[in-house]
Design an enzyme around this catalytic site. Structure first.
Site, PDB file in Angstrom:
ATOM      1  N   GLY A   9       1.003  -1.153  -0.052  1.00  0.00           N
ATOM      2  CA  GLY A   9      -0.050   0.008  -0.157  1.00  0.00           C
ATOM      3  C   GLY A   9       1.025   1.181  -0.131  1.00  0.00           C
ATOM      4  O   GLY A   9       0.768   2.138   0.886  1.00  0.00           O
ATOM      5  N   THR A  11       1.115   3.480  -2.478  1.00  0.00           N
ATOM      6  CA  THR A  11       0.718   4.362  -3.657  1.00  0.00           C
ATOM      7  C   THR A  11       0.367   5.692  -2.993  1.00  0.00           C
ATOM      8  O   THR A  11      -0.129   6.652  -3.478  1.00  0.00           O
ATOM      9  CB  THR A  11      -0.286   3.724  -4.303  1.00  0.00           C
ATOM     10  OG1 THR A  11      -1.262   3.377  -3.645  1.00  0.00           O
ATOM     11  CG2 THR A  11       0.278   2.674  -5.284  1.00  0.00           C
ATOM     12  N   GLY A  13      -0.911   7.855   1.323  1.00  0.00           N
ATOM     13  CA  GLY A  13      -1.121   7.546   2.657  1.00  0.00           C
ATOM     14  C   GLY A  13       0.414   7.340   3.419  1.00  0.00           C
ATOM     15  O   GLY A  13       1.250   7.904   3.294  1.00  0.00           O
ATOM     16  N   PHE A  14      -0.188   6.567   4.645  1.00  0.00           N
ATOM     17  CA  PHE A  14       1.105   6.043   5.228  1.00  0.00           C
ATOM     18  C   PHE A  14       2.292   5.275   4.658  1.00  0.00           C
ATOM     19  O   PHE A  14       3.272   5.377   4.875  1.00  0.00           O
ATOM     20  CB  PHE A  14       0.559   5.133   6.528  1.00  0.00           C
ATOM     21  CG  PHE A  14      -0.457   5.463   7.119  1.00  0.00           C
ATOM     22  CD1 PHE A  14      -0.844   6.794   7.472  1.00  0.00           C
ATOM     23  CD2 PHE A  14      -1.305   4.783   8.033  1.00  0.00           C
ATOM     24  CE1 PHE A  14      -1.722   7.470   8.252  1.00  0.00           C
ATOM     25  CE2 PHE A  14      -2.258   5.120   8.760  1.00  0.00           C
ATOM     26  CZ  PHE A  14      -2.541   6.637   9.188  1.00  0.00           C
ATOM     27  N   TYR A 153     -14.977  -3.309   9.739  1.00  0.00           N
ATOM     28  CA  TYR A 153     -13.773  -2.701   9.785  1.00  0.00           C
ATOM     29  C   TYR A 153     -12.966  -2.877  10.989  1.00  0.00           C
ATOM     30  O   TYR A 153     -11.900  -3.369  11.003  1.00  0.00           O
ATOM     31  CB  TYR A 153     -13.764  -1.246   9.358  1.00  0.00           C
ATOM     32  CG  TYR A 153     -12.291  -0.563   9.435  1.00  0.00           C
ATOM     33  CD1 TYR A 153     -11.535  -0.874   8.522  1.00  0.00           C
ATOM     34  CD2 TYR A 153     -12.147   0.600  10.384  1.00  0.00           C
ATOM     35  CE1 TYR A 153     -10.302  -0.297   8.481  1.00  0.00           C
ATOM     36  CE2 TYR A 153     -10.894   1.106  10.431  1.00  0.00           C
ATOM     37  CZ  TYR A 153      -9.846   0.748   9.427  1.00  0.00           C
ATOM     38  OH  TYR A 153      -8.455   1.191   9.535  1.00  0.00           O
ATOM     39  N   GLY A 184      -4.813   6.638  15.228  1.00  0.00           N
ATOM     40  CA  GLY A 184      -6.184   7.351  15.136  1.00  0.00           C
ATOM     41  C   GLY A 184      -6.139   8.006  14.114  1.00  0.00           C
ATOM     42  O   GLY A 184      -5.885   8.012  13.065  1.00  0.00           O
ATOM     43  N   THR A 188      -5.410  11.046   5.213  1.00  0.00           N
ATOM     44  CA  THR A 188      -4.819  10.579   4.030  1.00  0.00           C
ATOM     45  C   THR A 188      -5.971  10.270   2.761  1.00  0.00           C
ATOM     46  O   THR A 188      -7.086  10.959   3.098  1.00  0.00           O
ATOM     47  CB  THR A 188      -4.255   9.139   4.479  1.00  0.00           C
ATOM     48  OG1 THR A 188      -5.489   8.350   4.738  1.00  0.00           O
ATOM     49  CG2 THR A 188      -3.257   9.282   5.461  1.00  0.00           C
TER      50      THR A 188
HETATM   51  N1  LIG Z   1      -6.162   7.041   7.887  1.00  0.00           N
HETATM   52  C1  LIG Z   1      -6.505   6.610   9.003  1.00  0.00           C
HETATM   53  O1  LIG Z   1      -7.143   7.457   9.754  1.00  0.00           O
HETATM   54  C2  LIG Z   1      -5.867   5.252   9.663  1.00  0.00           C
HETATM   55  C3  LIG Z   1      -5.621   4.292   8.678  1.00  0.00           C
HETATM   56  N2  LIG Z   1      -5.326   3.134   9.143  1.00  0.00           N
HETATM   57  C4  LIG Z   1      -5.003   2.007   8.280  1.00  0.00           C
HETATM   58  O2  LIG Z   1      -3.508   2.371   7.638  1.00  0.00           O
HETATM   59  C5  LIG Z   1      -3.284   1.727   6.480  1.00  0.00           C
HETATM   60  C6  LIG Z   1      -3.055   2.741   5.500  1.00  0.00           C
HETATM   61  O3  LIG Z   1      -4.220   3.734   5.503  1.00  0.00           O
HETATM   62  P1  LIG Z   1      -3.933   5.128   4.734  1.00  0.00           P
HETATM   63  O4  LIG Z   1      -2.667   5.291   4.355  1.00  0.00           O
HETATM   64  O5  LIG Z   1      -4.788   5.835   5.763  1.00  0.00           O
HETATM   65  O6  LIG Z   1      -4.928   4.959   3.641  1.00  0.00           O
HETATM   66  P2  LIG Z   1      -4.871   5.562   1.952  1.00  0.00           P
HETATM   67  O7  LIG Z   1      -6.199   5.063   1.347  1.00  0.00           O
HETATM   68  O8  LIG Z   1      -4.226   6.670   1.725  1.00  0.00           O
HETATM   69  O9  LIG Z   1      -3.710   3.859   1.355  1.00  0.00           O
HETATM   70  C7  LIG Z   1      -4.177   2.857   1.557  1.00  0.00           C
HETATM   71  C8  LIG Z   1      -3.292   2.175   0.607  1.00  0.00           C
HETATM   72  O10 LIG Z   1      -3.446   0.725   0.569  1.00  0.00           O
HETATM   73  C9  LIG Z   1      -3.379   0.338  -0.808  1.00  0.00           C
HETATM   74  N3  LIG Z   1      -4.483  -0.878  -1.047  1.00  0.00           N
HETATM   75  C10 LIG Z   1      -5.717  -0.986  -0.714  1.00  0.00           C
HETATM   76  N4  LIG Z   1      -6.032  -2.227  -1.170  1.00  0.00           N
HETATM   77  C11 LIG Z   1      -5.238  -2.798  -1.590  1.00  0.00           C
HETATM   78  C12 LIG Z   1      -5.157  -3.915  -2.303  1.00  0.00           C
HETATM   79  N5  LIG Z   1      -6.016  -4.738  -2.139  1.00  0.00           N
HETATM   80  N6  LIG Z   1      -3.809  -4.431  -2.665  1.00  0.00           N
HETATM   81  C13 LIG Z   1      -2.773  -3.859  -2.410  1.00  0.00           C
HETATM   82  N7  LIG Z   1      -2.873  -2.323  -1.815  1.00  0.00           N
HETATM   83  C14 LIG Z   1      -3.869  -2.130  -1.716  1.00  0.00           C
HETATM   84  C15 LIG Z   1      -3.819   1.549  -1.621  1.00  0.00           C
HETATM   85  O11 LIG Z   1      -3.038   1.196  -2.778  1.00  0.00           O
HETATM   86  P3  LIG Z   1      -3.677   1.037  -4.284  1.00  0.00           P
HETATM   87  O12 LIG Z   1      -5.196   1.588  -4.304  1.00  0.00           O
HETATM   88  O13 LIG Z   1      -2.887   1.419  -5.265  1.00  0.00           O
HETATM   89  O14 LIG Z   1      -3.796  -0.542  -4.284  1.00  0.00           O
HETATM   90  C16 LIG Z   1      -3.130   2.659  -0.928  1.00  0.00           C
HETATM   91  O15 LIG Z   1      -1.629   2.662  -1.180  1.00  0.00           O
HETATM   92  C17 LIG Z   1      -4.793   0.998   6.170  1.00  0.00           C
HETATM   93  O16 LIG Z   1      -4.478  -0.246   6.873  1.00  0.00           O
HETATM   94  C18 LIG Z   1      -5.713   1.605   7.246  1.00  0.00           C
HETATM   95  O17 LIG Z   1      -6.799   0.774   7.448  1.00  0.00           O
HETATM   96  C19 LIG Z   1      -5.145   2.841  10.538  1.00  0.00           C
HETATM   97  C20 LIG Z   1      -5.964   3.705  11.484  1.00  0.00           C
HETATM   98  C21 LIG Z   1      -6.132   5.096  10.967  1.00  0.00           C
HETATM   99  O1  LIG Z   2      -8.457   3.114  11.227  1.00  0.00           O
HETATM  100  C1  LIG Z   2      -9.068   4.303  11.110  1.00  0.00           C
HETATM  101  C2  LIG Z   2      -9.304   5.210  12.120  1.00  0.00           C
HETATM  102  S1  LIG Z   2     -10.827   5.161  12.185  1.00  0.00           S
HETATM  103  O2  LIG Z   2     -11.665   5.789  11.236  1.00  0.00           O
HETATM  104  O3  LIG Z   2     -11.520   4.064  12.624  1.00  0.00           O
HETATM  105  O4  LIG Z   2     -11.429   5.926  13.564  1.00  0.00           O
END
Ligand SMILES: NC(=O)C1=CN([C@@H]2O[C@H](COP(=O)(O)OP(=O)(O)OC[C@H]3O[C@@H](n4cnc5c(N)ncnc54)[C@H](OP(=O)(O)O)[C@@H]3O)[C@@H](O)[C@H]2O)C=CC1
Ligand SMILES: O=CCS(=O)(=O)O
Length: 255
Positions: A9, A11, A13-14, A153, A184, A188
């Site tokens: 992942g 591409t 966010g984190f 989720y 939290g 992104t």
């Molecule tokens: N943002 C938030 O508030 C929080 C996020 N999280 C978790 O952190 C992680 C990253 O989230 P975040 O950066 O915020 O979100 P983004 O949507 O910005 O990034 C998600 C990433 O996951 C990739 N991805 C999704 N599905 C697939 C797949 N089937 N195969 C390969 N890659 C995949 C996407 O790439 P692509 O679409 O190109 O495949 C993208 O790079 C997630 O696990 C999320 O649940 C946890 C807590 C808080």
């Molecule tokens: O994991 C993401 C944070 S929240 O939307 O569940 O609070």
């Protein structure tokens, strides 16, 4: 010493922020995500700015055969992964259990839980052979407490929390570190994905307070990889200062 960092992942966010911080610090990257053109743009930018070597593996973590084939195709010089960041994941919908889409449930469980398992299972044997490796799994505050309309989720992230604990035990004798990172609210593409492209609803999630940024989370992840070999951060919850837990926020009224 330069390490090989495998980020799922990457591409957005984190994951993209982790790619940036590890590149700045001289490491080389294996970058995964489904959107190949984004991987290429990130790798090209990091090469230009930091001279970073990247191997691109554009696969869908839900596709078990694709995961195995991609990891088996890694050139010999790239197979010794030092840090695996299982970050690919998503939430879809914010509905009551009785109203939610079963397709959304499948996608969340297949990505957040089974995808993480497939990638980890493919990389762990080599880590054990080397008696060296650090697995970092992205959970969430939603994997520590459930909230209304969070149902599946939350369940997917509780599963990640359970797997962190279980992996830590099973891999203990192999000298592998396992770190759970539980952020939290962080701004992104997460909410845009969750609300299926509804930008107004996605933006409202972050109104009235300053959420975490992707960079904030990446810095904490990076920190956990800088500790001596005998020190492991097992589990880490981080929120912005305006968030106490999965439910409680201090929000200022919009001006
Ligand atoms: N943002 C938030 O508030 C929080 C996020 N999280 C978790 O952190 C992680 C990253 O989230 P975040 O950066 O915020 O979100 P983004 O949507 O910005 O990034 C998600 C990433 O996951 C990739 N991805 C999704 N599905 C697939 C797949 N089937 N195969 C390969 N890659 C995949 C996407 O790439 P692509 O679409 O190109 O495949 C993208 O790079 C997630 O696990 C999320 O649940 C946890 C807590 C808080
Ligand atoms: O994991 C993401 C944070 S929240 O939307 O569940 O609070």
């Amino acid at each position: 010493m330069s390490k090989t960092i495998f980020i799922t992942g990457a591409t957005s966010g984190f994951g993209a922020a982790c790619a940036g911080i590890f590149a700045e610090n001289g490491h080389r990257l294996v970058l995964n995500g489904r959107r190949q053109e984004r991987l290429e743009a990130i790798a090209s930018d990091l090469r230009a700015r930091f001279g970073t070597d990247s191997l691109l593996l554009p696969f869908d973590v839900r596709d078990r055969a694709a995961v195995t084939a991609a990891i088996e195709s890694m050139p010999a010089g790239w197979r010794d992964v030092d840090v695996l960041i299982n970050n690919a994941g998503l939430a879809l919908g914010r509905d009551l259990f009785q109203d939610a889409s079963l397709d959304d449930w499948d996608q969340m469980l297949d990505t957040n839980v089974k995808g993480l398992l497939y990638v980890t299972r493919a990389l762990v044997p080599r880590m054990l052979e080397r008696r060296r490796g650090h697995i970092i799994n992205l959970g969430s505050v939603a994997g520590k407490e459930v909230y209304e309309r969070g149902n599946v989720y939350c369940a997917s992230k509780f599963a990640v929390d359970a797997l962190n604990r279980s992996l830590r035990i099973d891999l203990l004798a192999g000298g592998i570190k396992v770190t759970g990172i539980h952020p939290g609210a962080a701004e992104t593409e997460f909410s845009l994905v969750r609300f299926k492209g509804d930008t107004d609803t996605a933006q409202k999630v972050y109104q009235g307070f300053q959420p975490l940024s992707a960079r904030d989370v990446a810095e904490v992840i990076y920190y956990t990889t800088t500790l001596p070999p005998h020190v492991c951060v097992n589990d880490l919850v981080l929120t912005c200062t305006a968030q106490a837990d999965a439910f409680y926020f201090h929000k200022e009224p919009s001006k």
